[in-house]
Design an enzyme around this catalytic site. Structure first.
Site, short mmCIF file in Angstrom:
data_model
loop_
_atom_site.label_atom_id
_atom_site.label_comp_id
_atom_site.label_asym_id
_atom_site.label_seq_id
_atom_site.Cartn_x
_atom_site.Cartn_y
_atom_site.Cartn_z
N ARG A 42 0.82 -1.16 0.02
CA ARG A 42 0.23 0.03 0.29
C ARG A 42 0.88 1.24 -0.14
O ARG A 42 1.62 1.46 1.16
CB ARG A 42 -1.11 0.10 1.15
N SER A 111 -12.83 -3.62 -0.54
CA SER A 111 -13.37 -3.20 0.82
C SER A 111 -14.85 -3.10 0.80
O SER A 111 -15.35 -2.66 -0.09
CB SER A 111 -12.57 -2.06 1.21
N LYS A 140 -6.48 4.97 9.18
CA LYS A 140 -7.60 5.60 8.41
C LYS A 140 -8.45 6.29 9.69
O LYS A 140 -9.36 5.58 10.10
CB LYS A 140 -8.50 4.88 7.59
#
Length: 213
Positions: A42, A111, A140
């Site tokens: 990521r 997701s 997040k």
């Protein structure tokens, strides 16, 4: 391309915020030695050439250990580096479009935060789902925690592996028992550990207990 449920058991998501003492590749190697079963790269801030170079390095590492490499939200990099798959969020490229671009060559993860999103993603071609965030997470900050009740409903609603993600660590993985997940995805719990390899061994054992029927 359907992914193997067992590949989702201990799913590591990289985060270069924890690099320094080790490079990202060195951290990934430690995680792979410790028993990580899937690795997601990521990167949100790298230029294309640097991202590709890093992806190629991790692809070679993952192949050495027989573990799939998933690229987060970058189909171009996934295709160019020969990754095993790509993962997209709700605000990224739609699953159906990703499937059109990669055909059956790659695993697609998506997701999902509720049953409707989960069912739609699978209908459009997702091979596994990442459901969360289960607990508050620093990765997040704008995500509302997903109730365990909803996680169980998602697992019952789809026929693909579901991976729990968000704020998971060795102290709270037990809360996932009985939810029907295939595995857990962890970020800081892995990459902030002083001994990543040893911590992955411990986490793998804890996740295995949580996924038992």
């Amino acid at each position: 391309m359907r992914c193997d449920r067992g590949q989702m058991l201990l799913y590591a998501v990289t985060d270069r915020a924890w690099t320094g003492r080790q490079t990202l590749a060195e951290q990934a190697a430690c995680a792979l030695r410790g028993g990580v079963t899937c690795l997601q790269l990521r990167e949100k801030g790298l230029d294309t050439d640097t991202f590709l170079s890093e992806a190629l390095e991790l692809r070679a590492l993952c192949r050495r250990y027989g573990v799939p490499l998933i690229i987060n939200d970058n189909v171009e990099i996934a295709l160019r580096c020969g990754a095993d798959g790509v993962h997209v969020g709700q605000g990224d490229t739609p699953v159906a479009e990703v499937r059109r671009q990669v055909g059956n060559r790659m695993i697609i993860g998506a997701s999902a935060h509720n049953v409707d999103e989960a069912v739609r993603a699978v209908r459009d071609g997702a091979d596994y789902l990442g459901a969360g965030a289960i607990f508050p997470t620093g990765t997040k900050g704008d995500v509302t925690p997903l109730p365990l009740r909803t996680l169980r409903e998602i697992c019952r609603a789809v026929d693909v592996p579901v991976v729990a993600i968000g704020g998971l660590n060795g102290e709270n993985l037990g809360a996932l028992a009985g939810c029907g997940i295939a595995g857990a995805a962890l970020v800081s719990a892995i990459f902030s550990a002083p001994d990543i390899e040893a911590e992955c061994r411990r986490l793998r054992a804890l996740v295995r207990q949580a996924v038992r029927p």
